[in-house]
Enzyme design. Structure first.
Site, PDB file in Angstrom:
ATOM      1  N   ASP A   7     -11.562  -2.912  -2.892  1.00 53.07           N
ATOM      2  CA  ASP A   7     -10.631  -2.726  -1.794  1.00 53.07           C
ATOM      3  C   ASP A   7     -10.626  -1.399  -1.476  1.00 53.07           C
ATOM      4  O   ASP A   7     -10.572  -0.944  -0.189  1.00 53.07           O
ATOM      5  CB  ASP A   7      -9.229  -3.270  -2.163  1.00 53.07           C
ATOM      6  CG  ASP A   7      -8.382  -3.065  -1.100  1.00 53.07           C
ATOM      7  OD1 ASP A   7      -8.337  -3.173   0.024  1.00 53.07           O
ATOM      8  OD2 ASP A   7      -7.438  -1.913  -1.486  1.00 53.07           O
ATOM      9  N   HIS A  18       6.101  -6.371  -2.445  1.00 53.84           N
ATOM     10  CA  HIS A  18       5.290  -5.565  -1.681  1.00 53.84           C
ATOM     11  C   HIS A  18       5.863  -5.481  -0.376  1.00 53.84           C
ATOM     12  O   HIS A  18       6.324  -6.333   0.285  1.00 53.84           O
ATOM     13  CB  HIS A  18       3.715  -5.907  -1.849  1.00 53.84           C
ATOM     14  CG  HIS A  18       2.975  -5.063  -0.838  1.00 53.84           C
ATOM     15  ND1 HIS A  18       2.261  -3.861  -1.292  1.00 53.84           N
ATOM     16  CD2 HIS A  18       2.385  -5.162   0.464  1.00 53.84           C
ATOM     17  CE1 HIS A  18       1.458  -3.187  -0.238  1.00 53.84           C
ATOM     18  NE2 HIS A  18       1.680  -4.098   0.801  1.00 53.84           N
TER      19      HIS A  18
HETATM   20  N1  URA Z   1      -1.779  -1.743   2.728  1.00 53.34           N
HETATM   21  C1  URA Z   1      -3.002  -2.096   2.043  1.00 53.34           C
HETATM   22  O1  URA Z   1      -3.090  -2.049   0.625  1.00 53.34           O
HETATM   23  N2  URA Z   1      -4.119  -2.571   2.673  1.00 53.34           N
HETATM   24  C2  URA Z   1      -4.271  -2.746   3.863  1.00 53.34           C
HETATM   25  O2  URA Z   1      -5.239  -2.923   4.474  1.00 53.34           O
HETATM   26  C3  URA Z   1      -3.020  -2.139   4.743  1.00 53.34           C
HETATM   27  C4  URA Z   1      -2.005  -1.879   4.033  1.00 53.34           C
END
Ligand code: URA
Length: 458
Positions: free
Chosen positions: A181, A102
């Site tokens: 999220d 990532h």
């Molecule tokens: N990328 C994500 O997935 N979440 C964040 O809070 C910032 C960047």
């Protein structure tokens, strides 16, 4: 989502007869800098997803977290609560290690494109569930969609086949991983609560842990083109994410990398694909090669292949072979010519001197104005739009020498982009020594060795 060997359904939480906590109490606690307990955090995330805790309350809690911070245990509990809101994936049936990567995002960051086939060429599974551009930073899927025919959305079955047969796959993340999220991120985006280390770390790591890989390598960026420009903040983010990985049993290593200047020459979409293909063909800009190899070595280490030589796989075409098969397996034609800009301009040096800075953020916003990024969610992007950065900090230039090549398919957008790009490259008289791309390597054990190297001179 249907049951599948790769995924497990979320544990379905039914609404409790009596809610065990009260959102206002939790907001007040956090406002007074008190720690929230695991049951409190699990409840508030679940109750927000259920709609019992309303966005106004969650916004207040997010702001209190942004200002007062969170303890390590709270960040872990928040991450786990977000994972529990959705399905998880499991790659153990593949018979090979699955290693994920990532990047926190930056300008000209096309590294995923050469990195995934490169690591996959060593028999490692690399599932890359990627996203689209956010603000001035580009998105991997947007770049790949510059390839005629390539599609980002594939089924679980297609993903499994790609991982078994090719090793690498880059595709759109479904909505099943950590849905809490997604809801929280949308709220953070409009309440000024994006740039908080506990929130960024839990957001990224909830999705990565739910993906269920055996190892994770993080590229955490600092500098003007990064999410968190200050190196100290990026370091704190990297350390927090590495600890979260360790707490969840996911072997995680982070590289702290410089995003003061754009990565490579190309910033855009089609031009970044071209540059990635150059790297896969054994060429390309030195910084893109350096970071690709540094991340590949970390991923191969986590996969238990410390002696693999990724440089050789770029040189001898093994990585290019996997790339071509990956693109074709998602409907793309790896040989098709990529779109070219109809409008072109060159930004030239106004005086003799030394390039002092090529600010990544200004170049990124300039490319975004040209049409390389979106002004509104879901808007189409111009794959031809972009900038070729022809100079690096420290280069000597003469008046009139080209600094940037700018392209897009619309004269109005060209004018808007040039407003920023004409003054982007700073020229002065001081000698400049550009620092390294990879400035540190962060592991859960604090073990130290040269970033990107293996301590064996390679
Ligand atoms: N990328 C994500 O997935 N979440 C964040 O809070 C910032 C960047």
């Amino acid at each position: 989502m249907s049951a599948h060997p790769f995924t497990s359904e979320p544990v379905s939480e039914s609404r409790p007869a009596v809610e065990p906590f009260d959102a206002v109490e939790l907001i007040t606690k956090k406002r007074h800098r008190q720690s929230l307990s695991q049951p409190e955090i699990a409840w508030v995330v679940d109750a927000f997803v259920r709609g019992y805790v309303v966005p106004e309350q969650m916004s207040a809690l997010l702001m209190a977290i942004q200002i007062q911070g969170m303890e390590r245990t709270e960040i872990r509990d928040l991450t786990m609560a977000m994972i529990a809101s959705g399905e998880t994936m499991d790659f153990t049936g593949l018979g090979k290690p699955a290693i994920d990567k990532h990047s926190t995002g930056g300008v000209g960051d096309k590294i995923t494109l050469p990195l995934v086939p490169l690591v996959a060429s060593f028999g490692v599974a690399v599932p890359q569930l990627s996203g689209r551009g956010l603000g001035h930073t580009g998105g991997t899927l947007d770049k790949l969609e510059a390839i005629p025919g390539w599609r980002a959305n594939i089924t679980n079955e297609e993903m499994e086949r790609a991982l078994v047969e090719l090793g690498g796959v880059i595709c759109a993340a479904g909505s099943g991983l950590a849905p809490a999220d997604q809801k929280l991120y949308a709220l953070r985006d409009v309440t000024g609560t994006v740039a908080a280390v506990p929130l960024i770390a839990s957001s990224i790591m909830s999705k990565k842990i739910a993906e269920g890989a055996n190892g994770l390598v993080l590229d955490v960026k600092f500098g003007s083109g990064a999410f968190l420009p200050a190196e100290a903040d990026a370091r704190e983010l990297a350390e927090t994410m590495v600890r979260l990985g360790a707490d969840a049993g996911l072997a995680t290593t982070a590289l702290l990398t410089n995003m003061e200047r754009p990565l490579g020459r190309a910033v855009g979409n089609a031009n970044e694909v071209r540059e990635s293909v150059e790297v896969l063909a054994g060429g390309g800009p030195a910084d893109v090669i350096e970071l690709t190899l540094a991340l590949a070595r970390e991923m191969l280490d986590l996969a238990g292949k410390p002696d693999a030589d990724p440089e050789a796989a770029l040189r001898d075409g093994r990585a290019m072979d996997v790339w071509r098969r990956m693109i074709a397996s998602q409907g793309g034609d790896p040989d098709a010519p990529l779109v070219e800009a109809t409008e072109r301009e060159i930004v030239r040096a106004e005086r003799d001197g030394i390039v002092q800075a090529v600010p990544a953020r200004q170049i990124g916003v300039g490319a975004w104005r040209l049409g390389a990024g979106r002004a509104t969610p879901g808007a189409p992007i111009d794959h031809t739009a972009g900038v070729e950065v022809l100079v690096r900090p420290g280069d000597r230039v003469r008046a009139g020498e080209p600094l940037l090549e700018v392209g897009c398919d619309h004269p109005g957008r060209m004018a808007r982009g040039l407003e920023l790009l004409r003054s982007a490259v700073e020229i002065g008289d001081a000698e400049v020594i550009a620092g390294p791309i990879v400035v540190d390597r962060i592991t859960a054990t604090g073990e130290s060795r040269p970033p990107g190297g293996r301590g064996n001179g390679r």
